[in-house]
Design a protein around this motif. Structure first.
Motif, PDB file in Angstrom:
ATOM      1  N   TYR A 132      23.056  48.070  60.755  1.00  0.00           N
ATOM      2  CA  TYR A 132      24.264  48.721  61.247  1.00  0.00           C
ATOM      3  C   TYR A 132      25.390  48.537  60.252  1.00  0.00           C
ATOM      4  O   TYR A 132      25.453  47.524  59.565  1.00  0.00           O
ATOM      5  CB  TYR A 132      24.695  48.109  62.587  1.00  0.00           C
ATOM      6  CG  TYR A 132      23.661  48.248  63.663  1.00  0.00           C
ATOM      7  CD1 TYR A 132      23.724  49.287  64.581  1.00  0.00           C
ATOM      8  CD2 TYR A 132      22.602  47.352  63.756  1.00  0.00           C
ATOM      9  CE1 TYR A 132      22.761  49.431  65.571  1.00  0.00           C
ATOM     10  CE2 TYR A 132      21.637  47.486  64.742  1.00  0.00           C
ATOM     11  CZ  TYR A 132      21.722  48.517  65.639  1.00  0.00           C
ATOM     12  OH  TYR A 132      20.773  48.657  66.610  1.00  0.00           O
ATOM     13  N   LEU A 133      26.282  49.509  60.202  1.00  0.00           N
ATOM     14  CA  LEU A 133      27.518  49.372  59.450  1.00  0.00           C
ATOM     15  C   LEU A 133      28.654  49.597  60.440  1.00  0.00           C
ATOM     16  O   LEU A 133      28.705  50.637  61.095  1.00  0.00           O
ATOM     17  CB  LEU A 133      27.596  50.394  58.318  1.00  0.00           C
ATOM     18  CG  LEU A 133      28.794  50.240  57.390  1.00  0.00           C
ATOM     19  CD1 LEU A 133      28.424  50.664  55.988  1.00  0.00           C
ATOM     20  CD2 LEU A 133      30.013  50.986  57.865  1.00  0.00           C
TER      21      LEU A 133
ATOM     22  N   CYS B 149      22.748  52.598  60.830  1.00  0.00           N
ATOM     23  CA  CYS B 149      23.405  53.121  62.026  1.00  0.00           C
ATOM     24  C   CYS B 149      24.924  52.928  61.927  1.00  0.00           C
ATOM     25  O   CYS B 149      25.396  51.798  61.840  1.00  0.00           O
ATOM     26  CB  CYS B 149      22.855  52.398  63.245  1.00  0.00           C
ATOM     27  SG  CYS B 149      23.590  52.930  64.790  1.00  0.00           S
ATOM     28  N   PRO B 150      25.693  54.015  61.957  1.00  0.00           N
ATOM     29  CA  PRO B 150      27.149  53.894  61.868  1.00  0.00           C
ATOM     30  C   PRO B 150      27.796  53.600  63.224  1.00  0.00           C
ATOM     31  O   PRO B 150      27.496  54.246  64.218  1.00  0.00           O
ATOM     32  CB  PRO B 150      27.583  55.266  61.351  1.00  0.00           C
ATOM     33  CG  PRO B 150      26.513  56.199  61.795  1.00  0.00           C
ATOM     34  CD  PRO B 150      25.253  55.403  61.885  1.00  0.00           C
TER      35      PRO B 150
ATOM     36  N   ALA C  16      27.466  54.906  55.786  1.00  0.00           N
ATOM     37  CA  ALA C  16      26.360  54.404  56.602  1.00  0.00           C
ATOM     38  C   ALA C  16      25.238  55.430  56.685  1.00  0.00           C
ATOM     39  O   ALA C  16      24.064  55.091  56.514  1.00  0.00           O
ATOM     40  CB  ALA C  16      26.867  54.057  58.008  1.00  0.00           C
ATOM     41  N   ARG C  17      25.587  56.668  56.951  1.00  0.00           N
ATOM     42  CA  ARG C  17      24.556  57.728  57.047  1.00  0.00           C
ATOM     43  C   ARG C  17      23.807  57.876  55.726  1.00  0.00           C
ATOM     44  O   ARG C  17      22.589  58.008  55.706  1.00  0.00           O
ATOM     45  CB  ARG C  17      25.203  59.052  57.437  1.00  0.00           C
ATOM     46  CG  ARG C  17      25.770  59.024  58.838  1.00  0.00           C
ATOM     47  CD  ARG C  17      25.282  60.201  59.658  1.00  0.00           C
ATOM     48  NE  ARG C  17      25.884  60.122  60.972  1.00  0.00           N
ATOM     49  CZ  ARG C  17      25.288  59.621  62.039  1.00  0.00           C
ATOM     50  NH1 ARG C  17      24.055  59.164  61.949  1.00  0.00           N
ATOM     51  NH2 ARG C  17      25.896  59.575  63.208  1.00  0.00           N
TER      52      ARG C  17
ATOM     53  N   PRO D 294      30.089  58.623  64.174  1.00  0.00           N
ATOM     54  CA  PRO D 294      29.267  57.426  64.389  1.00  0.00           C
ATOM     55  C   PRO D 294      28.233  57.630  65.486  1.00  0.00           C
ATOM     56  O   PRO D 294      28.333  58.567  66.281  1.00  0.00           O
ATOM     57  CB  PRO D 294      30.307  56.393  64.838  1.00  0.00           C
ATOM     58  CG  PRO D 294      31.315  57.217  65.566  1.00  0.00           C
ATOM     59  CD  PRO D 294      31.396  58.518  64.802  1.00  0.00           C
ATOM     60  N   ASP D 295      27.261  56.739  65.541  1.00  0.00           N
ATOM     61  CA  ASP D 295      26.315  56.734  66.661  1.00  0.00           C
ATOM     62  C   ASP D 295      26.956  56.106  67.888  1.00  0.00           C
ATOM     63  O   ASP D 295      26.548  56.365  69.013  1.00  0.00           O
ATOM     64  CB  ASP D 295      25.049  55.965  66.290  1.00  0.00           C
ATOM     65  CG  ASP D 295      24.163  56.752  65.345  1.00  0.00           C
ATOM     66  OD1 ASP D 295      24.501  57.897  64.999  1.00  0.00           O
ATOM     67  OD2 ASP D 295      23.115  56.205  64.933  1.00  0.00           O
TER      68      ASP D 295
ATOM     69  N   VAL E 115      31.737  52.912  64.725  1.00  0.00           N
ATOM     70  CA  VAL E 115      33.166  52.875  64.424  1.00  0.00           C
ATOM     71  C   VAL E 115      33.885  51.995  65.436  1.00  0.00           C
ATOM     72  O   VAL E 115      33.532  51.969  66.608  1.00  0.00           O
ATOM     73  CB  VAL E 115      33.789  54.297  64.414  1.00  0.00           C
ATOM     74  CG1 VAL E 115      33.835  54.910  65.792  1.00  0.00           C
ATOM     75  CG2 VAL E 115      35.191  54.272  63.807  1.00  0.00           C
TER      76      VAL E 115
ATOM     77  N   ASP F  10      33.544  55.304  56.030  1.00  0.00           N
ATOM     78  CA  ASP F  10      32.595  54.237  56.365  1.00  0.00           C
ATOM     79  C   ASP F  10      31.367  54.818  57.054  1.00  0.00           C
ATOM     80  O   ASP F  10      30.227  54.439  56.760  1.00  0.00           O
ATOM     81  CB  ASP F  10      33.228  53.202  57.294  1.00  0.00           C
ATOM     82  CG  ASP F  10      34.384  52.445  56.672  1.00  0.00           C
ATOM     83  OD1 ASP F  10      34.451  52.350  55.431  1.00  0.00           O
ATOM     84  OD2 ASP F  10      35.227  51.943  57.444  1.00  0.00           O
ATOM     85  N   MET F  11      31.590  55.742  57.986  1.00  0.00           N
ATOM     86  CA  MET F  11      30.490  56.350  58.725  1.00  0.00           C
ATOM     87  C   MET F  11      29.622  57.203  57.800  1.00  0.00           C
ATOM     88  O   MET F  11      28.395  57.212  57.903  1.00  0.00           O
ATOM     89  CB  MET F  11      31.014  57.202  59.893  1.00  0.00           C
ATOM     90  CG  MET F  11      31.895  56.447  60.899  1.00  0.00           C
ATOM     91  SD  MET F  11      31.121  55.009  61.658  1.00  0.00           S
ATOM     92  CE  MET F  11      31.930  53.673  60.759  1.00  0.00           C
TER      93      MET F  11
ATOM     94  N   GLU G 212      36.266  57.346  58.618  1.00  0.00           N
ATOM     95  CA  GLU G 212      35.236  58.385  58.481  1.00  0.00           C
ATOM     96  C   GLU G 212      34.365  58.119  57.255  1.00  0.00           C
ATOM     97  O   GLU G 212      33.144  58.289  57.299  1.00  0.00           O
ATOM     98  CB  GLU G 212      35.893  59.759  58.385  1.00  0.00           C
ATOM     99  CG  GLU G 212      34.906  60.881  58.240  1.00  0.00           C
ATOM    100  CD  GLU G 212      35.561  62.251  58.140  1.00  0.00           C
ATOM    101  OE1 GLU G 212      34.853  63.239  58.369  1.00  0.00           O
ATOM    102  OE2 GLU G 212      36.771  62.328  57.837  1.00  0.00           O
TER     103      GLU G 212
END
Length: 69
Positions: free
Chosen positions: A8-9, A26-27, A20-21, A48-49, A29, A16-17, A14
């Motif tokens: 996970y991150l 898994c993003p 992660a992708r 994010p997820d 926030v 950051d997400m 945005e």
């Protein structure tokens, strides 16, 4: 070796997400500090997820999600 599909991150932007992708993790926030008008405008890649209210909420969600694997 690290299995990125189980990682996970947690971030607050945005970018950051998106990172992660791109990394295959898994993003998540954390909404603290974000202006309410910022988050809905994020691109699909920046979504994010999970959107956590705060860091504690993010940790609880991650721990719950990791138990389901």
């Amino acid at each position: 070796m690290l299995d990125l599909s189980t990682c996970y991150l947690v971030g607050d932007a945005e970018t950051d997400m998106m990172a992660a992708r791109r990394a295959g993790v898994c993003p998540v926030v954390v909404l603290t500090g974000l202006k309410s008008s910022e988050y809905p405008r994020w691109s699909p890649e920046g979504r994010p997820d999970y959107a956590a209210v705060d860091l504690e909420d993010a940790v609880r969600w991650i721990l719950g999600a990791s138990r389901q694997v």
